[in-house]
Enzyme design. Sequence first.
Site, mmCIF file in Angstrom:
data_model
loop_
_atom_site.group_PDB
_atom_site.id
_atom_site.type_symbol
_atom_site.label_atom_id
_atom_site.label_comp_id
_atom_site.label_asym_id
_atom_site.label_seq_id
_atom_site.Cartn_x
_atom_site.Cartn_y
_atom_site.Cartn_z
ATOM 1 N N ASP A 64 36.519 85.809 13.861
ATOM 2 C CA ASP A 64 36.491 86.393 12.630
ATOM 3 C C ASP A 64 36.573 85.369 11.322
ATOM 4 O O ASP A 64 36.792 86.336 9.910
ATOM 5 C CB ASP A 64 38.033 86.472 13.104
ATOM 6 C CG ASP A 64 38.382 84.700 13.185
ATOM 7 O OD1 ASP A 64 38.350 83.805 13.534
ATOM 8 O OD2 ASP A 64 39.630 84.890 13.433
ATOM 9 N N HIS A 65 36.340 84.226 11.246
ATOM 10 C CA HIS A 65 36.209 83.418 10.558
ATOM 11 C C HIS A 65 34.783 83.662 9.523
ATOM 12 O O HIS A 65 34.632 83.670 7.845
ATOM 13 C CB HIS A 65 35.923 82.274 10.042
ATOM 14 C CG HIS A 65 37.441 81.640 10.390
ATOM 15 N ND1 HIS A 65 38.145 81.956 11.116
ATOM 16 C CD2 HIS A 65 37.923 80.777 9.685
ATOM 17 C CE1 HIS A 65 39.251 81.401 11.745
ATOM 18 N NE2 HIS A 65 38.991 80.505 10.135
ATOM 19 N N ASP A 119 42.433 76.305 16.258
ATOM 20 C CA ASP A 119 42.861 76.101 14.376
ATOM 21 C C ASP A 119 43.950 76.264 14.111
ATOM 22 O O ASP A 119 45.099 76.282 14.987
ATOM 23 C CB ASP A 119 42.546 77.856 14.000
ATOM 24 C CG ASP A 119 42.401 78.625 12.660
ATOM 25 O OD1 ASP A 119 41.708 78.720 12.497
ATOM 26 O OD2 ASP A 119 44.066 78.680 12.292
ATOM 27 N N ARG A 379 47.443 79.753 2.040
ATOM 28 C CA ARG A 379 47.121 78.591 1.941
ATOM 29 C C ARG A 379 46.233 78.876 0.301
ATOM 30 O O ARG A 379 45.933 80.277 -0.015
ATOM 31 C CB ARG A 379 45.812 77.539 2.223
ATOM 32 C CG ARG A 379 46.734 77.205 3.571
ATOM 33 C CD ARG A 379 45.344 76.428 4.361
ATOM 34 N NE ARG A 379 46.476 75.623 5.232
ATOM 35 C CZ ARG A 379 45.746 75.439 6.762
ATOM 36 N NH1 ARG A 379 43.920 75.335 6.659
ATOM 37 N NH2 ARG A 379 46.579 74.974 7.374
ATOM 38 N N SER A 533 43.265 72.612 7.256
ATOM 39 C CA SER A 533 42.544 73.357 8.412
ATOM 40 C C SER A 533 43.115 72.218 9.560
ATOM 41 O O SER A 533 42.765 70.773 9.426
ATOM 42 C CB SER A 533 41.120 73.543 7.877
ATOM 43 O OG SER A 533 40.523 73.494 9.416
HETATM 44 C C1 MIC Z 1 41.841 77.802 7.203
HETATM 45 O O1 MIC Z 1 43.396 78.506 7.428
HETATM 46 O O2 MIC Z 1 42.877 76.894 6.400
HETATM 47 C C2 MIC Z 1 40.916 77.754 8.211
HETATM 48 C C3 MIC Z 1 39.597 78.129 7.607
HETATM 49 O O3 MIC Z 1 41.934 78.775 9.969
HETATM 50 C C4 MIC Z 1 40.561 76.618 9.144
HETATM 51 C C5 MIC Z 1 39.652 76.883 10.585
HETATM 52 C C6 MIC Z 1 38.557 75.628 10.569
HETATM 53 O O4 MIC Z 1 38.396 74.964 9.074
HETATM 54 O O5 MIC Z 1 37.695 76.755 10.540
HETATM 55 C C7 MIC Z 1 41.892 75.563 9.633
HETATM 56 O O6 MIC Z 1 43.491 76.747 9.450
HETATM 57 O O7 MIC Z 1 42.415 75.082 10.756
HETATM 58 FE FE1 SF4 Z 2 41.672 82.915 9.101
HETATM 59 FE FE2 SF4 Z 2 43.107 80.288 8.095
HETATM 60 FE FE3 SF4 Z 2 43.008 82.328 6.591
HETATM 61 FE FE4 SF4 Z 2 44.333 82.477 8.798
HETATM 62 S S1 SF4 Z 2 44.552 81.083 7.141
HETATM 63 S S2 SF4 Z 2 43.579 84.226 8.121
HETATM 64 S S3 SF4 Z 2 42.870 81.486 10.447
HETATM 65 S S4 SF4 Z 2 41.045 81.264 7.073
#
Ligand code: MIC
Ligand code: SF4
Length: 646
Positions: A64-65, A119, A379, A533
């Site tokens: 998904d990322h 995650d 975030r 993360s």
């Molecule tokens: C995020 O929201 O920062 C991520 C990308 O989902 C990360 C995971 C990652 O860095 O692959 C998370 O929340 O753990």
């Molecule tokens: Fe994807 Fe992390 Fe964003 Fe959620 S917070 S949508 S898991 S990148």
Amino acid sequence: MGLNVTEKIISSHLVEGEMTTGLPIALRIDQTLTQDATGTMAYLEFEAIGIDRVKTELSVSYVDHNLLQSDFRNADDHRFLQSIAAKYGIFFSRPGNGICHQVHLERFAAPGKTLLGSDSHTPTAGGCGMLAMGAGGLDVAMAMAGEPFHLNMPEVVGIRLTGQLQPWISAKDVILELLRRLSVKGGVGKVMEYFGPGVETLSVTDRGAIANLGTELGATATVFPSDEVTRKFLQGQERAELWQPIHADEDAAFAQVIEIDLSAIEPMTACPSSPDNVVKVKEVQGRPVAQVIIGSCANSSYRDIVMAAKVLENRKINTNVSFEINPGSRQVLENADIDGALKNLIHAGARIHQCGCLGCIGMGQAPATDTISLRTFTRNFPGRSGTKNDQVYLCSPETAVASAITGVITDPRDLGEAPKITLPEKYIVNDNGIIAPPDDPSSIEIIRGPNIKPLPEFEPLPDDLDLTVGLKVDDNITTDHIMPAGSKILPLRSNVPAISQYVFSAIDPDFPERAKKLGSVIIVGGENYGQGSSREHAALAPRYLGVKAKLVKSFARIHKANLINFGILPMTFENADDYDFISQDDELVIPGIRRALLSGSDTVTIKSSSGATFQARLDLSQRDRFILAAGSLLNWVKAKIAGKEG
Ligand code: MIC
Ligand code: SF4
């Protein structure tokens, strides 16, 4: 004394320790999830452990990322993940099927179970009465191998909900209000457990949105009871047989109780550039917006998308705004199609993207220079959107769509009557995007592209450490600062030598070269170091560059665990004021560190080239100490398997 929901789930999964706050415990893990950006490494680690098939009740690998496929590397990763999932007995959610947390809630979350995910937003499934926690990939790999998950018994904070959300206000506003009150470190070491009469007014996906952003509080998990609302949700997902009621006992105790009257919540927004920089929408209304996105694992459920579509009936998007929808899952898309919601969105001018994380992790959708981007995401750390000096505000889907219509930040209550959303009693359920593993995997070949590099090996901890301060940073440093993501760097997640060239690149692009030259480096930091993360690359890549220790005022939980797993010594200042007496390039010597660590000492003395001497705390379990001495968790596990325990 009765038990709260968290204690009920913990006690039924406890394999080591006692439920005494702050002391080490180990929990049996029923389910795991990974996503592509952390998953490639987690599966390489699982392979290195050398087990034939996962030992969990259920393991799911989501893609998904990174869906951009800007070259072969990303597509290769997808094929690697699909083949290794089939080999080891793991369900595979295909690229475009949806964001791991949304899909897991829909198709796999089960009350009373434990879930460990690579995650940090894994706690979203707490909306369905689970104890769901984020962890580094190696901890998830260990859980897949049947090992328990080690943590310190969290403090359980009760959040008592009363009243009912008013029109135009939704779950996101509740958790933003909590972030305003408690800050991004208010939940460290805690589980946030919701109870009280207001809980039953929230759907499972609303609960999921609240649980999701509990991560931004720094919380280990967020837990909701499993009640009639949960049962109906599972029934609508054709999974009613998994339901069981779970409530806190009448006489259950909480370490602290926070009261929230849902009726009094107003539209809230987190201003740039931290999820706890929260004000009422009214306080910033009128600021022009150039981009509005509804999406991310916090807010891309059926109700979020359909709500936006209903608001847009007979309205259109402001010509100065790019309005974008990132649906949480194919199920959301398919169900939103029934009432014509999708058509409404298209008609009003929305840009509909595929289901996935996309701009939330800087994979496209970067905002224009000096403009405001209003997002329903999790975030808004500086630069995470992909644009330098970005101005990202976080908000509810209601505030997002209202602002997309007016072109300025808008309190949605100004639009008049709010639309009514009725959730489907039965969702269209279609698991075509999820591939079950075969019973007999003997003919499966794991497909590895040239970008998938083997795991680096790390030396055991020496007797003494002689370190140079490679970098000194402030409070609330995020893993996005330490190991950024985005479209340039994310494709390198399977290649540690390549990704290590970007460590701290947003703060100090010279860091990787300097660290390699110095050879033995310590990082000095402030409070809540490593928030955000779960990416273990924020430990693995610095270790590869020669970072051996970190000395900070306090750590975020997952990052500290990742440091231990990759043999970086995490230390905290005994006296926080000593932070002021350390500068970059100082030499810090820790004589006898190995012996101090293995003898269980809680403090060590650090001698600085500046002439000063400091005390640092080693807040570590016995297991952590063995892992650090061995140089990494994998070294320790391999030594244990070879019979050289300790
Ligand atoms: C995020 O929201 O920062 C991520 C990308 O989902 C990360 C995971 C990652 O860095 O692959 C998370 O929340 O753990
Ligand atoms: Fe994807 Fe992390 Fe964003 Fe959620 S917070 S949508 S898991 S990148």
